[in-house]
Structures are given as structure tokens and as C-alpha cells.
Design an enzyme around this catalytic site. Structure first.
Site, PDB file in Angstrom:
ATOM      1  N   ASN A 139      -5.312  12.569  -0.239  1.00 47.01           N
ATOM      2  CA  ASN A 139      -4.467  11.684   0.522  1.00 47.01           C
ATOM      3  C   ASN A 139      -5.232  11.128   1.645  1.00 47.01           C
ATOM      4  OD1 ASN A 139      -1.640  10.715   1.343  1.00 47.01           O
ATOM      5  ND2 ASN A 139      -1.924  11.923   3.247  1.00 47.01           N
ATOM      6  N   LYS A 140      -4.530  10.192   2.545  1.00 49.48           N
ATOM      7  CA  LYS A 140      -5.440   9.279   3.390  1.00 49.48           C
ATOM      8  C   LYS A 140      -6.625  10.127   4.261  1.00 49.48           C
ATOM      9  CE  LYS A 140      -5.323   5.841   4.339  1.00 49.48           C
ATOM     10  NZ  LYS A 140      -6.219   5.118   3.435  1.00 49.48           N
ATOM     11  N   ASP A 185      -1.630  10.829  -2.632  1.00 49.02           N
ATOM     12  CA  ASP A 185      -2.082   9.694  -3.636  1.00 49.02           C
ATOM     13  C   ASP A 185      -2.149  10.345  -4.933  1.00 49.02           C
ATOM     14  OD1 ASP A 185      -2.684   8.594  -0.691  1.00 49.02           O
ATOM     15  OD2 ASP A 185      -2.476   6.822  -2.290  1.00 49.02           O
ATOM     16  N   GLN A 201      -2.395   2.810   9.786  1.00 53.20           N
ATOM     17  CA  GLN A 201      -1.374   2.591   8.965  1.00 53.20           C
ATOM     18  C   GLN A 201      -0.177   3.765   9.923  1.00 53.20           C
ATOM     19  OE1 GLN A 201      -4.200   2.903   7.804  1.00 53.20           O
ATOM     20  NE2 GLN A 201      -4.107   2.676   5.623  1.00 53.20           N
ATOM     21  N   ARG A 249      -7.381  -0.329  -7.131  1.00 50.96           N
ATOM     22  CA  ARG A 249      -7.603   0.828  -6.255  1.00 50.96           C
ATOM     23  C   ARG A 249      -7.580   2.069  -7.037  1.00 50.96           C
ATOM     24  NH1 ARG A 249      -4.247   1.430  -0.890  1.00 50.96           N
ATOM     25  NH2 ARG A 249      -6.193   2.294  -0.162  1.00 50.96           N
ATOM     26  N   ARG A 302       1.011  -1.109  -0.115  1.00 57.36           N
ATOM     27  CA  ARG A 302      -0.285  -0.030  -0.095  1.00 57.36           C
ATOM     28  C   ARG A 302       1.040   1.099   0.054  1.00 57.36           C
ATOM     29  NH1 ARG A 302       1.843   1.869   3.837  1.00 57.36           N
ATOM     30  NH2 ARG A 302       0.776   3.668   3.609  1.00 57.36           N
ATOM     31  N   GLY A 303       0.175   2.509  -0.167  1.00 57.17           N
ATOM     32  CA  GLY A 303       0.875   3.512  -0.263  1.00 57.17           C
ATOM     33  C   GLY A 303       1.148   3.740  -1.795  1.00 57.17           C
ATOM     34  N   ALA A 304       0.941   5.098  -2.199  1.00 56.31           N
ATOM     35  CA  ALA A 304       0.929   5.251  -3.705  1.00 56.31           C
ATOM     36  C   ALA A 304       2.124   4.855  -4.427  1.00 56.31           C
ATOM     37  CB  ALA A 304       0.650   6.875  -3.938  1.00 56.31           C
TER      38      ALA A 304
HETATM   39  O1  MRU Z   1      -4.797   3.381   2.084  1.00 56.85           O
HETATM   40  P1  MRU Z   1      -3.190   3.575   1.925  1.00 56.85           P
HETATM   41  O2  MRU Z   1      -2.426   2.895   3.120  1.00 56.85           O
HETATM   42  O3  MRU Z   1      -2.651   2.957   0.673  1.00 56.85           O
HETATM   43  O4  MRU Z   1      -2.840   5.379   1.866  1.00 56.85           O
HETATM   44  C1  MRU Z   1      -1.627   5.748   1.823  1.00 56.85           C
HETATM   45  C2  MRU Z   1      -1.727   7.037   1.725  1.00 56.85           C
HETATM   46  O5  MRU Z   1      -2.585   7.711   2.000  1.00 56.85           O
HETATM   47  C3  MRU Z   1      -0.259   7.868   1.712  1.00 56.85           C
HETATM   48  O6  MRU Z   1      -0.314   8.758   2.542  1.00 56.85           O
HETATM   49  C4  MRU Z   1       0.008   7.803   0.392  1.00 56.85           C
HETATM   50  O7  MRU Z   1      -0.138   6.716  -0.380  1.00 56.85           O
HETATM   51  C5  MRU Z   1       1.303   8.384   0.340  1.00 56.85           C
HETATM   52  S1  MRU Z   1       2.487   7.330   0.442  1.00 56.85           S
HETATM   53  C6  MRU Z   1       4.095   7.821   0.065  1.00 56.85           C
END
Ligand code: MRU
Length: 354
Positions: free
Chosen positions: A256-257, A246, A205, A96, A51-53
């Protein structure tokens, strides 16, 4: 705790499989999940094992390299291989919707395969080139994060305290991190930085992953409930808020999250700079504003359940958007691999990310 090599080996290629740190099991267990099929990789992305973009983009790149190799075992002609590859590309793109890095990586490897086929390369040659390209996506991500980290750390004085949300660290990228990468870079520059990590409901997270990796790197971290951010800012204990992204729209609005937008409002209320750190693979010039960004809605059970038990009475509803959009006017600066970008974002982001 197990000390990991740094940058973290979040997504790697080994023996014809995509290998991921299984982030659903951290911080209790550090284990790797091996994905030998595109379907198993899609499941891993959907479950947030990876996970994470930027990390999703890296995983998708290796996923397409894997797809081509598996298709070669089933098809004898290149058109059949390409058809299977395109189906896998669609399956990966449906995992996603919000992180643009996924689509960026799929387009990069997808169009490479199409070009190579058009140029008459053999299936074996294309298999090699796709794996080289997937590895380049990973290597470039680490390089971009290192570079944005060095730019971003210049915004932080020695002994600064940073508040961050979710996990925008090594685990969310090719291994170095964006928002947390700024903290790592500050440490590499000899600064002492401490971090408040929002726990980040519903999937934690921040408390599970950000706290784990900061501790792993010997950086002082304190976990707070998401709802404690206002109090801690009002007490003057936060020098800067730094989050990842993201997807960044052309006008600088940032997805973002979920919970990032309220943090930006709070930071503005308390005169705390609010920074977003992201590489070029997160910029989406084709999306004009944040209103055009698709926000992933996840299963309500993630809200209903907590610590293995029910957090809500049977029968009530739950709304579970994974992301929110922070309007660009609440963002003090966007930290990129090319430098720190200030408003007006439409003009200035277009200059650095052409
Ligand atoms: O749902 P997730 O855990 O994939 O969400 C991740 C985030 O929101 C991060 O802040 C974002 O992807 C940036 S990661 C460098």
C-alpha cells in the site's frame, strides 16, 4: 464546496470517452478529464489523475472498451482490430506496476475479447460486450466496497476515531471506498466516527483527497502530518488504523502507499488494531509473499518539489517509492467483501477469495 452524488462518479463512460474526476486538481478544483484515446488515459493514470487500485482497474476496463471501438474505425478485419486492442492492453499494463487491480481488469476484458473472437462474434457485438463488462467491473466494485464497508464497520464502536493513510475512499475506487468506505458504512449504520487523515507525502492524497471526500460526506476529519501519527497514537486518540491495499499477496503481506508499513509498526507498539480493507480484485494468489510485489518508483521531482517550490537543494538525490509492504504479522485483520479475515492469512484468504 460542491456536494457530489455518492458513490462518487470517479470513472464513467460518456459519448465514446472515458471520463475521470481529475484528482490532480483537488481540492482546489473539481473538474472532469475526458480521455478519447488510450494514450490520453495512460497519461491520466501515470499522472494520478485517476488513482487508487480499484479505480485504476475500472479505468483500464473502460480503456479497453474504448480501444476496441477506436480500432474498429481503423481496421476492417477482426484480426487487425484484435492486434490493435492487444497493443493498447500492453500500453495500459505498463502504466503502474503495483496495483494488481489494473492487471486483473485488463485480463478480464482481454480474455473476454479473445473468447468472443474465437466464438466468431462480430466486431460490433464484441464492442457492446466489452462495454457491458467494463460497466460490470465498476458496478461490482461499488457492491464489493459497500459489502466490505458493512463488515468492517462492525469492528468500530460508536464515536470511534480512525486513522487512515493516503486515499482509500470513493475517489480511489468505483466511488464508495475501501478503508474510508468502512467509515461511510459506519455512518450509514448510525455511528459517529471521526478520522485522522495522514497528509501522505509526497503527493498528499490524504490531505487533498481523503479530507475532501470525508468533508463532502459530513464526516469530521483532522489532517495530520505523517510524522504526527506516533504522537497521536501514544496519546490514546486512535481506536483503529484502517488502510487500503494495492496488492495483497497469498500470505497476507500488503503493498500500500509508502508510509503504511511504519503505521502498522506504530499501531502494534501502541496496541491499536491495524486493519486493511480491500476487495477480491486486490488479492493476488499468484504472488506468494510481499517480497515478490513490484514496487513503483516514481520521479524524484515529486519529492524535490513542494507547493510549487523546491523542497530540497539543487543537486541532492531523492528516493521516491510509491508503495511499501506491510508484513502480515502486523495486520490485525483484513476486511473483505466476504467478511473480516484473521490470521493465518494464507489459509483464510484462500477460503474467501478462491
Ligand atoms: O499512488 P496512489 O494514490 O494510486 O496510491 C493509492 C493507495 O495506496 C491506496 O491506499 C490503495 O490503492 C487502495 S485504494 C482503495
Amino acid at each position: 464546496m460542491t456536494a457530489l452524488p455518492f458513490p462518487f462518479p470517479v470513472v464513467t463512460w460518456d459519448d465514446q470517452e472515458v471520463v475521470l474526476i481529475d484528482q490532480t486538481l483537488l481540492p482546489e478544483r473539481l473538474t472532469w478529464r475526458r480521455c478519447g484515446s488510450v494514450t490520453s488515459l495512460c497519461l491520466a493514470i501515470g499522472e494520478l489523475a485517476v488513482r487508487g487500485a480499484p479505480a485504476i482497474g475500472v479505468a483500464a476496463g473502460f480503456g479497453l472498451a474504448l480501444s476496441w471501438r477506436l480500432a474498429m474505425e481503423k481496421e476492417s478485419h477482426i484480426t487487425g482490430i484484435l492486434a490493435r486492442f492487444q497493443k493498447d492492453r500492453e500500453q495500459l499494463s505498463a502504466t503502474r506496476p503495483t496495483a494488481v487491480n489494473l492487471f486483473w481488469a485488463l485480463d478480464r476484458l482481454g480474455s473476454l475479447a479473445e473468447q468472443l473472437v474465437a466464438h466468431g462474434k462480430t466486431a460490433d457485438e464484441i464492442a457492446i460486450d466489452l462495454l457491458v463488462e467494463a460497466q460490470a467491473v465498476l458496478d461490482e466494485d461499488v457492491a464489493m466496497c459497500r459489502s466490505l464497508g458493512m463488515h468492517g464497520q462492525q469492528l468500530l464502536p460508536d464515536f470511534a476515531t480512525v486513522l487512515t493513510h493516503c486515499n482509500a475512499g470513493g475517489l480511489a475506487t468505483g466511488g464508495y471506498g475501501t478503508a474510508v468506505g468502512v467509515v461511510f458504512a459506519a455512518k450509514e449504520s448510525g455511528k459517529t466516527i471521526s478520522v485522522f487523515a495522514d497528509e501522505t507525502r509526497p503527493l498528499l492524497q490524504g490531505s487533498r483527497l481523503t479530507a475532501w471526500e470525508l468533508q463532502n460526506q459530513g464526516i469530521e476529519v483532522t489532517v495530520i502530518c505523517d510524522s504526527a501519527a506516533a504522537s497521536i497514537m501514544s496519546q490514546g486518540k486512535v481506536d483503529a488504523v484502517i488502510t487500503g491495499a494495492d496488492r495483497i499477496a497469498a500470505n497476507g503481506d500488503v503493498a500500500n502507499k509508502i508510509g503504511t508499513y511504519p503505521l502498522a509498526v506504530l499501531a502494534n507498539r501502541h496496541g491499536v488494531p491495524f486493519y486493511v480493507a480491500a476487495p477480491g480484485s486486490t488479492f493476488d494468489a499468484a504472488t506468494k509473499t510481499g517480497d515478490d510485489i513490484a514496487i513503483e518508483l516514481r520521479d524524484p521531482h515529486e519529492v524535490h518539489e513542494f507547493h510549487g517550490g523546491r523542497a530540497t537543494p539543487e543537486g541532492v538525490g531523492a528516493w521516491n517509492p510509491a508503495f511499501d509492504v506491510t508484513p502480515n504479522d502486523l495486520i490485525s485483520a483484513i476486511i473483505t467483501e466476504h467478511g473480516v479475515v484473521r490470521p493465518p492469512y494464507r489459509e483464510n484468504l484462500a477460503k474467501v477469495w478462491k
